[in-house]
Write a protein that holds these residues in place. Structure first.
Motif, PDB file in Angstrom:
ATOM      1  N   LEU A 202       0.765  -1.053  -0.010  1.00 13.69           N
ATOM      2  CA  LEU A 202       0.111  -0.018   0.100  1.00 13.69           C
ATOM      3  C   LEU A 202       0.639   1.161  -0.088  1.00 13.69           C
ATOM      4  CD1 LEU A 202      -2.856   1.387   0.063  1.00 13.69           C
ATOM      5  CD2 LEU A 202      -2.596   1.212   2.492  1.00 13.69           C
ATOM      6  N   ASP A 203       2.075   1.163   0.658  1.00 14.10           N
ATOM      7  CA  ASP A 203       2.982   2.358   0.838  1.00 14.10           C
ATOM      8  C   ASP A 203       3.387   2.768  -0.696  1.00 14.10           C
ATOM      9  OD1 ASP A 203       2.746   2.799   3.466  1.00 14.10           O
ATOM     10  OD2 ASP A 203       4.480   1.697   3.877  1.00 14.10           O
ATOM     11  N   THR A 204       3.655   1.657  -1.449  1.00 13.37           N
ATOM     12  CA  THR A 204       4.259   1.868  -2.914  1.00 13.37           C
ATOM     13  C   THR A 204       3.177   2.283  -3.546  1.00 13.37           C
ATOM     14  OG1 THR A 204       5.760   0.109  -2.709  1.00 13.37           O
ATOM     15  CG2 THR A 204       5.106   0.573  -5.007  1.00 13.37           C
ATOM     16  N   CYS A 205       1.954   1.898  -3.411  1.00 16.70           N
ATOM     17  CA  CYS A 205       0.784   2.444  -4.207  1.00 16.70           C
ATOM     18  C   CYS A 205       0.791   3.999  -3.867  1.00 16.70           C
ATOM     19  CB  CYS A 205      -0.516   1.872  -3.933  1.00 16.70           C
ATOM     20  SG  CYS A 205      -0.522   0.143  -4.494  1.00 16.70           S
ATOM     21  N   ARG A 206       0.680   4.250  -2.643  1.00 10.99           N
ATOM     22  CA  ARG A 206       0.827   5.899  -2.099  1.00 10.99           C
ATOM     23  C   ARG A 206       1.894   6.607  -2.832  1.00 10.99           C
ATOM     24  NH1 ARG A 206      -0.104   4.090   3.982  1.00 10.99           N
ATOM     25  NH2 ARG A 206      -2.672   3.907   4.012  1.00 10.99           N
ATOM     26  N   THR A 207       2.957   5.994  -2.918  1.00  9.07           N
ATOM     27  CA  THR A 207       4.088   6.758  -3.810  1.00  9.07           C
ATOM     28  C   THR A 207       3.769   7.077  -5.118  1.00  9.07           C
ATOM     29  OG1 THR A 207       5.857   5.522  -2.227  1.00  9.07           O
ATOM     30  CG2 THR A 207       6.647   6.746  -4.099  1.00  9.07           C
ATOM     31  N   MET A 208       3.164   6.065  -5.882  1.00 13.93           N
ATOM     32  CA  MET A 208       2.394   6.311  -7.161  1.00 13.93           C
ATOM     33  C   MET A 208       1.539   7.553  -7.390  1.00 13.93           C
ATOM     34  SD  MET A 208       4.084   3.872  -8.787  1.00 13.93           S
ATOM     35  CE  MET A 208       3.263   3.760 -10.467  1.00 13.93           C
ATOM     36  N   ASN A 209       1.234   8.000  -6.224  1.00 18.12           N
ATOM     37  CA  ASN A 209       0.462   9.273  -6.513  1.00 18.12           C
ATOM     38  C   ASN A 209       1.205  10.413  -6.892  1.00 18.12           C
ATOM     39  OD1 ASN A 209      -2.080  10.922  -5.725  1.00 18.12           O
ATOM     40  ND2 ASN A 209      -0.742  11.869  -4.211  1.00 18.12           N
ATOM     41  N   ASP A 212       0.810  10.564 -10.627  1.00 14.84           N
ATOM     42  CA  ASP A 212      -0.449  10.562 -11.109  1.00 14.84           C
ATOM     43  C   ASP A 212      -0.981   9.051 -11.111  1.00 14.84           C
ATOM     44  OD1 ASP A 212      -2.241  12.018 -13.922  1.00 14.84           O
ATOM     45  OD2 ASP A 212      -2.855  11.589 -11.944  1.00 14.84           O
ATOM     46  N   LEU A 213      -0.821   8.346  -9.985  1.00 17.43           N
ATOM     47  CA  LEU A 213      -1.229   7.044  -9.879  1.00 17.43           C
ATOM     48  C   LEU A 213      -3.094   7.003 -10.133  1.00 17.43           C
ATOM     49  CD1 LEU A 213      -1.736   3.970  -8.776  1.00 17.43           C
ATOM     50  CD2 LEU A 213      -1.639   4.906  -6.522  1.00 17.43           C
ATOM     51  N   LEU A 214      -3.632   8.058  -9.466  1.00 14.01           N
ATOM     52  CA  LEU A 214      -5.174   7.756  -9.416  1.00 14.01           C
ATOM     53  C   LEU A 214      -5.715   8.459 -10.699  1.00 14.01           C
ATOM     54  CD1 LEU A 214      -5.182   8.818  -5.638  1.00 14.01           C
ATOM     55  CD2 LEU A 214      -5.131   6.590  -6.644  1.00 14.01           C
ATOM     56  N   GLY A 215      -5.134   8.427 -11.754  1.00 11.83           N
ATOM     57  CA  GLY A 215      -5.778   8.882 -12.973  1.00 11.83           C
ATOM     58  C   GLY A 215      -5.606  10.237 -13.613  1.00 11.83           C
ATOM     59  N   LYS A 216      -5.929  10.760 -14.519  1.00 14.01           N
ATOM     60  CA  LYS A 216      -5.584  11.925 -14.827  1.00 14.01           C
ATOM     61  C   LYS A 216      -6.960  12.876 -14.719  1.00 14.01           C
ATOM     62  CE  LYS A 216      -2.038  10.528 -17.002  1.00 14.01           C
ATOM     63  NZ  LYS A 216      -0.904  11.149 -16.249  1.00 14.01           N
ATOM     64  N   GLY A 217      -8.054  12.373 -14.084  1.00 13.23           N
ATOM     65  CA  GLY A 217      -9.277  13.384 -13.585  1.00 13.23           C
ATOM     66  C   GLY A 217     -10.291  13.400 -14.786  1.00 13.23           C
ATOM     67  N   MET A 245      -9.937   2.792   0.127  1.00 17.41           N
ATOM     68  CA  MET A 245     -10.524   3.891   0.722  1.00 17.41           C
ATOM     69  C   MET A 245      -9.554   4.825   1.863  1.00 17.41           C
ATOM     70  SD  MET A 245     -13.973   4.438   3.059  1.00 17.41           S
ATOM     71  CE  MET A 245     -12.830   4.182   4.779  1.00 17.41           C
ATOM     72  N   ASP A 246      -8.752   3.743   2.612  1.00 18.33           N
ATOM     73  CA  ASP A 246      -7.858   4.414   3.384  1.00 18.33           C
ATOM     74  C   ASP A 246      -6.684   4.986   2.777  1.00 18.33           C
ATOM     75  OD1 ASP A 246      -9.238   3.326   5.589  1.00 18.33           O
ATOM     76  OD2 ASP A 246      -7.970   1.773   5.773  1.00 18.33           O
ATOM     77  N   GLN A 253      -7.724  12.512  -1.315  1.00 16.41           N
ATOM     78  CA  GLN A 253      -8.472  12.400  -2.333  1.00 16.41           C
ATOM     79  C   GLN A 253      -9.987  12.090  -1.774  1.00 16.41           C
ATOM     80  OE1 GLN A 253      -7.554  12.449  -5.745  1.00 16.41           O
ATOM     81  NE2 GLN A 253      -5.417  12.997  -5.085  1.00 16.41           N
ATOM     82  N   TRP A 254     -10.516  13.160  -1.531  1.00 17.35           N
ATOM     83  CA  TRP A 254     -11.750  12.824  -0.753  1.00 17.35           C
ATOM     84  C   TRP A 254     -12.883  12.637  -1.323  1.00 17.35           C
ATOM     85  CZ3 TRP A 254     -10.115  12.733   3.810  1.00 17.35           C
ATOM     86  CH2 TRP A 254      -9.012  13.520   4.373  1.00 17.35           C
TER      87      TRP A 254
END
Length: 315
Positions: A202-209, A212-217, A245-246, A253-254
């Motif tokens: 999960l920490d690595t996934c957070r680093t990907m933020n 732009d891990l979470l998409g381009k909007g 979610m966490d 990213q609310w």
């Protein structure tokens, strides 16, 4: 004596302790002695003492060898340290105790990536059989020191030998590549990791933020949640959605956190989902996201999840 640079008196005291009546070998004591000598840059004294211990057939510790390497490296005499290690390796002592691999592990603890690489190269030159643990340690210390090029080079060598690092080493390598701006290499490593049945932490996934891990909007929130679940190799169930979610909450990213919770609600209404509503509403409130918190609370009320007023929101 050593801390004040009184090396001659220190030598005499060590000799007295070694040869005195009833003297017993104390490994921890000698580790301390080598630490003092290393801080004082006394590489020649360290080499002589280590040779004396070897001749006496007394036990040595990886930290002693590392102290010699560090002191020699700082004084520009790294070759002396390598010759010492080679000599002990040739005698069979290091091979029997897997000492060289343990010295590299000691390098990892202190972040001494250059020394780890030098020892690793020497091991290759001497024909030492390298295992996955040794590769993982040297890759790990390079990655943790953000030396992504060297870490990835060693990873490629490891792959050519049909070996793979541990999951923790994979994560360190991915993070180092991301920090070094090497998103495409990080994606390639993640793909190879998933082929092996491993998933990034999960920490690595957070680093990907940060890249732009979470998409381009441009995607819908629901599609972004689904895509992120696919990216981390998870099936959409209550557990994986709670984890995602966490992650969104930690990243601020609310809207995505709320969308994940709504996605969760369509699958189940068990106690875990109810608890997630409360956790997310509290997190939103603490971070000033009052409008989203109120909307979630209203949605929870409509679904019959709220049995008592929320005093924080009332206030």
């Amino acid at each position: 004596y050593g801390e004040f640079g009184r090396w001659g008196e220190m030598d005499a005291l060590v000799a007295e302790l070694r040869g005195g009546p009833g003297a017993a070998f104390d490994l921890a004591f000698y580790c301390d002695v080598f630490g003092v000598l290393e801080r004082g840059g006394q590489h020649e004294r360290m080499i002589e003492l280590l040779k004396d211990l070897q001749l006496a057939g007394q036990e040595s510790h990886p930290s002693m060898y590392l102290a010699v390497v560090l002191a020699c490296e700082r004084s520009g005499h790294l070759q002396q340290a390598m010759e010492l290690l080679q000599g002990v390796h040739a005698s069979g002592e290091i091979s029997r105790q897997n000492m060289l691999g343990e010295v590299i592990a000691e390098c990892k603890k202190g972040g001494h990536w250059h020394s780890a690489v030098q020892i690793f190269k020497s091991m290759q030159d001497w024909g030492v059989q390298l295992d996955s643990a040794t590769y993982s340690n040297v890759i790990g210390v390079c990655a943790e020191c953000l030396e992504w090029k060297k870490a990835y080079e060693l990873y490629e060598q490891m792959r050519q030998g049909d070996m793979f690092p541990s999951a923790a080493t994979f994560d360190s390598l991915i993070s180092a590549c991301l920090t070094g701006g090497q998103r495409s290499i990080a994606d390639h490593i993640i793909h190879e990791m998933q082929v092996l049945g491993l998933q990034p932490s999960l920490d690595t996934c957070r680093t990907m933020n940060d890249v732009d891990l979470l998409g381009k909007g441009t995607k819908s929130l629901e599609q972004s949640v689904t895509d992120d679940l696919i990216w981390i190799g998870k099936q959409p169930n209550i557990s994986s959605l709670s984890t995602l979610m966490d992650a969104y909450v930690d990243l601020g990213q609310w809207d995505r956190a709320a969308a994940t919770l709504m996605h969760m609600s369509t699958a189940s209404m068990d106690k875990a989902v109810k608890a997630n509503y409360k956790r997310l509403i509290d997190a939103l409130w603490r971070n000033g996201q009052v409008d989203i918190a109120v909307n979630l609370a209203r949605g929870a009320a409509r679904m019959g999840l709220c049995t008592q007023p929320c005093t924080k929101l009332d206030a």
